[in-house]
Scaffold this motif. Structure first.
Motif, PDB file in Angstrom:
ATOM      1  N   THR A   1      -2.701  12.121  -7.285  1.00 53.63           N
ATOM      2  CA  THR A   1      -1.471  11.386  -6.983  1.00 53.63           C
ATOM      3  C   THR A   1      -1.685   9.893  -6.721  1.00 53.63           C
ATOM      4  O   THR A   1      -1.338   9.262  -7.477  1.00 53.63           O
ATOM      5  N   ALA A   2      -2.648   9.751  -5.719  1.00 54.39           N
ATOM      6  CA  ALA A   2      -3.002   8.438  -5.361  1.00 54.39           C
ATOM      7  C   ALA A   2      -3.877   7.559  -6.604  1.00 54.39           C
ATOM      8  O   ALA A   2      -4.026   6.473  -6.692  1.00 54.39           O
ATOM      9  N   LEU A   3      -4.597   8.413  -7.124  1.00 58.63           N
ATOM     10  CA  LEU A   3      -5.629   7.982  -8.386  1.00 58.63           C
ATOM     11  C   LEU A   3      -4.519   7.410  -9.238  1.00 58.63           C
ATOM     12  O   LEU A   3      -5.071   6.426 -10.038  1.00 58.63           O
ATOM     13  N   MET A   4      -3.301   7.737  -9.481  1.00 59.32           N
ATOM     14  CA  MET A   4      -2.333   7.149 -10.480  1.00 59.32           C
ATOM     15  C   MET A   4      -1.569   5.932 -10.157  1.00 59.32           C
ATOM     16  O   MET A   4      -1.020   5.251 -10.590  1.00 59.32           O
ATOM     17  N   ASN A   5      -1.851   5.486  -9.012  1.00 56.46           N
ATOM     18  CA  ASN A   5      -1.224   4.405  -8.458  1.00 56.46           C
ATOM     19  C   ASN A   5      -1.872   3.104  -8.617  1.00 56.46           C
ATOM     20  O   ASN A   5      -3.134   2.924  -7.986  1.00 56.46           O
ATOM     21  N   PRO A   6      -1.384   1.827  -9.156  1.00 54.23           N
ATOM     22  CA  PRO A   6      -2.148   0.663  -9.192  1.00 54.23           C
ATOM     23  C   PRO A   6      -2.132  -0.006  -8.076  1.00 54.23           C
ATOM     24  O   PRO A   6      -1.406   0.343  -7.031  1.00 54.23           O
ATOM     25  N   LYS A   7      -3.027  -1.185  -8.070  1.00 57.01           N
ATOM     26  CA  LYS A   7      -2.999  -2.039  -6.731  1.00 57.01           C
ATOM     27  C   LYS A   7      -1.719  -2.977  -6.634  1.00 57.01           C
ATOM     28  O   LYS A   7      -1.681  -4.292  -7.349  1.00 57.01           O
ATOM     29  N   VAL A   8      -0.911  -2.517  -6.100  1.00 53.94           N
ATOM     30  CA  VAL A   8       0.278  -3.298  -5.977  1.00 53.94           C
ATOM     31  C   VAL A   8       0.865  -2.843  -4.562  1.00 53.94           C
ATOM     32  O   VAL A   8       0.583  -2.047  -3.869  1.00 53.94           O
ATOM     33  N   ARG A   9       1.961  -4.090  -4.077  1.00 54.40           N
ATOM     34  CA  ARG A   9       2.601  -3.814  -2.785  1.00 54.40           C
ATOM     35  C   ARG A   9       3.907  -2.930  -3.143  1.00 54.40           C
ATOM     36  O   ARG A   9       4.669  -2.996  -4.017  1.00 54.40           O
ATOM     37  N   THR A  10       3.579  -1.628  -2.374  1.00 53.60           N
ATOM     38  CA  THR A  10       4.772  -0.541  -2.781  1.00 53.60           C
ATOM     39  C   THR A  10       6.184  -1.291  -2.065  1.00 53.60           C
ATOM     40  O   THR A  10       6.095  -1.810  -0.983  1.00 53.60           O
ATOM     41  N   ALA A  11       7.258  -0.384  -2.425  1.00 50.00           N
ATOM     42  CA  ALA A  11       8.564  -0.684  -1.824  1.00 50.00           C
ATOM     43  C   ALA A  11       8.521  -0.356  -0.322  1.00 50.00           C
ATOM     44  O   ALA A  11       9.286  -0.925   0.567  1.00 50.00           O
ATOM     45  N   PRO A  12       8.012   0.892  -0.353  1.00 48.45           N
ATOM     46  CA  PRO A  12       8.103   1.454   1.368  1.00 48.45           C
ATOM     47  C   PRO A  12       7.400   0.353   2.204  1.00 48.45           C
ATOM     48  O   PRO A  12       7.455   0.689   3.437  1.00 48.45           O
ATOM     49  N   GLU A  13       6.253  -0.536   1.518  1.00 47.55           N
ATOM     50  CA  GLU A  13       5.402  -1.430   2.521  1.00 47.55           C
ATOM     51  C   GLU A  13       6.194  -2.758   2.773  1.00 47.55           C
ATOM     52  O   GLU A  13       5.927  -3.434   3.670  1.00 47.55           O
TER      53      GLU A  13
END
Length: 350
Positions: A263-275
């Motif tokens: 799951t984490a491997l699919m995430n690009p390097k961005v600031r996410t909404a929960p952050e």
């Protein structure tokens, strides 16, 4: 690739394969208990080993003792092999629990038998992965193939992979080290990337003989789509593969943790909404670092960045403020606004 209903690719959670192998010691009831334990742990696929000893070995094997056994390889397999009727029942039982059943044929006769009973795919073990005639025979059935690649180099694998390509079937290649158990000093996680680059048509996975789940979980971050480990319902059993086998708790752990890594491997390097809520207080806003009069030309020593990040000017714009002229007087620690500065164009915080 697709085996039965299960799609296997980098975009899917890793397929965890519980290899019962010969851990049942030749007992159908023990084997069924292992299948049930794997199913309860959430496993999707179990793998067996199909041994027809007379077609698999010659008498010379009776004098060959594996490093992890106290009897010859002939006698190990003779004692641990299930009969045809028992294997048919084991397959039926696994599928009745919603699992996918596959097996490794160690001979031509075993491959024929597995084709007759309709396995969804074939597994080829490391010992047979350079046995091109057997690979061609297995591939002729048109089913997907998962092949372990232990004890081989990229170059020595090419004829076997070419045979799979020529058959036009879907296939996976598993990085593997064939020592039971395998210490980290000889496990190759680099092999996952090497296989992917050398054989771009293949799905890549990891067949793990180490102790503990760490190597298998790490392989997911490197792109492994299939994780295979030996499995037993309890480590208190005796058998050559028991020391490197996972129990039901470890199987459940491997399934859950490998999916989290994927799951984490699919995430690009961005600031996410929960952050965003964290970002508002964690970043710095530009403030005056001392009392400054109107008309003052700002230097680096006049300003600093302090939390919270609710100010109009983020720390990212620090250097742009140097040289600007203040339009009003400001106090120390007062958050600056773009309207306080003459000679610098406002920018949006990111």
């Amino acid at each position: 690739m697709k085996i039965a209903h299960r799609e296997i690719s980098p975009t899917q959670p890793p397929l965890v394969v519980a290899e019962i192998g010969i851990n049942h010691g030749g007992s159908l009831e023990v084997a069924k208990g292992m299948v049930l334990a794997a199913a309860k742990a959430g496993c999707e696929m179990v793998k067996h080993q199909t041994h027809f000893v007379d077609d698999e070995m010659t008498d010379e094997a009776k004098a060959i003792f594996p490093p992890n056994a106290d009897k010859s390889i002939w006698h190990v397999m003779e004692e641990c092999a299930l009969g045809k009727d028992d294997e048919i029942e084991l397959k039926r039982y696994a599928e009745s629990l919603g699992m996918i059943y596959i097996s490794t044929p160690f001979s031509r006769a075993a491959a024929d038998f597995l084709a007759e009973i309709g396995v969804a795919a074939f597994k080829i073990g490391s010992g047979e992965c350079n046995h091109v005639p057997l690979i061609r025979h297995i591939a002729s059935f048109g089913k997907p193939v998962i092949m372990s690649t232990g004890m081989q180099t990229i170059d020595s694998l090419r004829p076997s992979v070419e045979a799979l390509d020529q058959a036009g079937i879907e296939y996976a290649l598993l990085e593997c080290t064939n020592l039971y158990p395998s210490p980290p000093e000889i496990v190759s996680l680099q092999g996952i990337g090497e296989l992917r680059r050398a054989f771009p048509k293949a799905v890549i996975g990891f067949s793990d003989h180490s102790i503990g789940p760490e190597m298998a979980i790490a392989s997911v971050a490197l792109g492994a789509c299939i994780l295979e480990r030996h499995f037993t319902d309890t480590r208190y059993r005796k058998g050559p593969d028991i020391p490197c086998s996972m129990d039901p708790a470890e199987l459940r752990f491997l399934i859950d943790r490998s999916r989290e890594v994927h799951t984490a491997l699919m995430n690009p390097k961005v600031r996410t909404a929960p952050e965003e809520d964290v970002y508002r207080f964690a970043r710095g806003s530009i403030v005056a670092d001392r009392d400054l009069p109107a008309g003052h030309v700002v230097t680096e020593q006049d300003i600093w960045a302090r939390r919270p990040g609710s100010g109009e000017i983020s720390v990212q714009h620090f250097d742009r403020l140097v040289g600007a002229r203040l339009t009003r007087s400001v106090r120390r620690n007062q958050q600056l606004r773009w309207s306080d500065l003459d000679g610098v164009a406002p920018l949006v915080n990111t």
